[in-house]
Design a protein around this motif. Structure first.
Motif, short mmCIF file in Angstrom:
data_model
loop_
_atom_site.label_atom_id
_atom_site.label_comp_id
_atom_site.label_asym_id
_atom_site.label_seq_id
_atom_site.Cartn_x
_atom_site.Cartn_y
_atom_site.Cartn_z
N VAL A 64 -8.99 21.82 -19.91
CA VAL A 64 -8.12 21.06 -19.02
C VAL A 64 -6.69 21.48 -19.31
CG1 VAL A 64 -7.82 19.12 -20.62
CG2 VAL A 64 -7.65 18.73 -18.15
N ASP A 65 -5.82 21.37 -18.31
CA ASP A 65 -4.41 21.63 -18.56
C ASP A 65 -3.56 20.55 -17.90
OD1 ASP A 65 -3.65 22.40 -15.87
OD2 ASP A 65 -4.52 24.36 -16.23
N THR A 68 -1.79 20.44 -15.39
CA THR A 68 -1.71 20.39 -13.93
C THR A 68 -2.95 19.74 -13.32
OG1 THR A 68 -2.78 22.53 -13.50
CG2 THR A 68 -0.43 22.57 -14.01
N MET A 69 -3.92 19.36 -14.14
CA MET A 69 -5.23 18.94 -13.65
C MET A 69 -5.45 17.44 -13.80
SD MET A 69 -7.50 22.00 -15.41
CE MET A 69 -9.06 21.38 -14.75
N SER A 70 -6.34 16.92 -12.98
CA SER A 70 -6.89 15.58 -13.20
C SER A 70 -8.41 15.73 -13.14
CB SER A 70 -6.40 14.59 -12.15
OG SER A 70 -6.68 15.03 -10.84
N MET A 71 -9.03 15.65 -14.30
CA MET A 71 -10.45 15.93 -14.45
C MET A 71 -11.20 14.67 -14.87
SD MET A 71 -13.13 17.93 -14.54
CE MET A 71 -12.56 19.64 -14.56
N GLY A 72 -12.19 14.29 -14.09
CA GLY A 72 -13.04 13.18 -14.47
C GLY A 72 -14.29 13.69 -15.17
N ILE A 73 -14.70 12.98 -16.21
CA ILE A 73 -15.95 13.29 -16.91
C ILE A 73 -16.86 12.08 -16.76
CG2 ILE A 73 -17.05 13.95 -19.08
CD1 ILE A 73 -14.44 15.11 -20.02
N LEU A 119 1.61 6.03 -23.02
CA LEU A 119 2.53 6.61 -22.05
C LEU A 119 3.97 6.68 -22.55
CD1 LEU A 119 1.39 5.09 -18.63
CD2 LEU A 119 0.50 7.07 -19.87
N VAL A 120 4.31 5.87 -23.55
CA VAL A 120 5.71 5.79 -23.99
C VAL A 120 6.22 7.12 -24.52
CG1 VAL A 120 5.35 5.07 -26.40
CG2 VAL A 120 7.34 4.21 -25.10
N VAL A 121 5.34 7.99 -25.00
CA VAL A 121 5.78 9.31 -25.49
C VAL A 121 5.77 10.36 -24.39
CG1 VAL A 121 5.01 8.81 -27.84
CG2 VAL A 121 3.48 10.03 -26.28
N ARG A 122 5.39 9.97 -23.16
CA ARG A 122 5.29 10.89 -22.02
C ARG A 122 4.45 12.13 -22.37
NH1 ARG A 122 11.65 10.74 -20.10
NH2 ARG A 122 11.72 8.51 -19.62
N PRO A 123 3.18 11.91 -22.69
CA PRO A 123 2.33 13.03 -23.09
C PRO A 123 2.12 14.00 -21.94
CG PRO A 123 0.99 11.10 -22.63
CD PRO A 123 2.42 10.65 -22.59
N ARG A 124 1.77 15.22 -22.25
CA ARG A 124 1.48 16.23 -21.22
C ARG A 124 0.01 16.23 -20.83
NH1 ARG A 124 4.55 20.10 -20.21
NH2 ARG A 124 3.58 19.78 -18.17
N ILE A 125 -0.85 15.74 -21.71
CA ILE A 125 -2.26 15.54 -21.38
C ILE A 125 -2.66 14.15 -21.88
CG2 ILE A 125 -4.64 16.27 -21.81
CD1 ILE A 125 -3.66 19.14 -21.97
N LEU A 126 -3.27 13.38 -20.98
CA LEU A 126 -3.68 12.02 -21.30
C LEU A 126 -5.19 11.93 -21.17
CD1 LEU A 126 -2.70 9.06 -21.82
CD2 LEU A 126 -2.68 8.77 -19.31
N VAL A 127 -5.85 11.48 -22.24
CA VAL A 127 -7.31 11.34 -22.24
C VAL A 127 -7.65 9.85 -22.24
CG1 VAL A 127 -9.45 11.90 -23.46
CG2 VAL A 127 -7.53 13.53 -23.49
N CYS A 128 -8.26 9.39 -21.16
CA CYS A 128 -8.61 7.98 -20.99
C CYS A 128 -10.12 7.82 -21.12
CB CYS A 128 -8.17 7.49 -19.62
SG CYS A 128 -6.40 7.59 -19.31
N ASP A 129 -10.54 7.04 -22.10
CA ASP A 129 -11.96 6.88 -22.38
C ASP A 129 -12.41 5.47 -21.99
OD1 ASP A 129 -14.52 7.11 -23.28
OD2 ASP A 129 -14.02 7.42 -25.38
N LEU A 187 -4.67 14.82 -16.71
CA LEU A 187 -5.49 13.65 -17.00
C LEU A 187 -6.94 14.04 -17.21
CD1 LEU A 187 -5.70 10.48 -17.02
CD2 LEU A 187 -6.26 10.66 -14.58
N VAL A 188 -7.51 13.52 -18.29
CA VAL A 188 -8.96 13.57 -18.50
C VAL A 188 -9.44 12.12 -18.45
CG1 VAL A 188 -10.84 14.23 -20.03
CG2 VAL A 188 -8.77 15.64 -19.94
#
Length: 276
Positions: A42-43, A45-50, A174-184, A213-214
């Motif tokens: 994932v990068d 620029t993507m929003s990937m659902g698993i 979100l407070v650190v403004r991450p470049r990739i966010l993984v939501c489980d 986003l993952v």
């Protein structure tokens, strides 16, 4: 090895699992193979659902990507570099600034003695090195994005509802403004109306800040709503991947078709912005 360079918003950040496996249990007779020789990328620029049923290995994959679990074999690659098992503190901080993980269970993830504002502010101070005033401004910004009343932030975790505590968990990431966010599984335990609001807030944040986003879930409708692409997992393997449109209209794997059959319209479901 050289330390990670800070990543600026216009740069694309890439995170990969390369041939990773994860098993639990020391004895062969009782060993559980959660993930088996799986590759995933994932990068920013993507929003990937698993998507997958319980026990499919999706949460284990998410935790390996975010360095909360160590693969039994295989590699996690960040921006083209294989991550060693043990990262120096400065490199680990740089990774945590860039990649953030949000879990479903918030009951044990907050210090019960500290306020929720303290919890959200802490990564801004620790990972970003912001002064108190800047950190407070960042906290207020993210609380506003998530429609969290300021008064709630001064409460202890036990004094708010589970849904509110989940929003604070999201705010802390979100407070650190991450470049990739993984939501489980971050919305699976919430009411549909609350789910829809949070999904839209996450989409807005990712679009504004260039965050990939993952989104890991057993629920196909929510995942299809927030994601452009889908990865379907079963028994520790990826059985199908592609765009949401392609998978919804022309699924190839029988397991994927069974998931789709359980939902009349998984691409829209209850989450349309017009309904919110």
């Amino acid at each position: 090895m050289a330390a990670f360079d800070p990543t600026t918003p216009h740069e694309t950040v890439r995170l990969e699992a390369v041939g990773v496996s994860k098993s639990y249990g020391a004895r062969r007779s009782t060993r559980i193979q959660a993930v088996d020789n799986l590759s995933f990328a994932v990068d920013s620029t993507m929003s990937m659902g698993i998507v997958g049923e319980s026990g499919s290995g999706k949460s284990t994959l998410a935790r390996m990507l975010t360095r909360l679990e160590t693969p039994t074999s295989g590699s996690i690659v960040f921006n083209g570099r294989v991550l060693p098992e043990h990262l120096p503190a400065d490199e680990l901080h740089a990774f945590r600034r860039t990649v953030q993980y949000i879990a479903q269970d918030t009951s044990s993830s907050f210090d019960p003695r500290r306020t929720l504002r303290d919890a959200v502010r802490a990564p801004a101070r620790r990972l970003l090195g912001l002064g108190r005033k800047e950190a407070e401004e960042r906290v207020d910004e993210v609380l506003g994005l998530l429609h969290l009343p300021v008064a709630l932030a001064d409460r202890k975790p036990a004094a708010v509802s589970g849904g509110q505590r989940q929003r604070f968990s999201i705010a802390r990431a979100l407070v650190v403004r991450p470049r990739i966010l993984v939501c489980d599984e971050v919305v699976s335990a919430l009411d549909v109306s609350v789910q829809g609001a949070i999904l839209n807030e996450l989409r807005s944040f990712c679009a504004t800040h260039g965050t990939g986003l993952v989104f890991v879930s057993h629920g196909l409708p929510a995942t299809a709503f927030i994601s452009r692409d889908l990865t379907i997992m079963k028994s520790g393997h990826i059985v199908e991947t592609g765009s949401v449109d392609d998978i919804v209209t022309d699924a190839q794997d029988p397991y994927t078709r069974a998931l789709l059959a359980a939902h009349a319209d998984p691409a829209t479901s209850h989450y349309s912005e017009a309904a919110l």
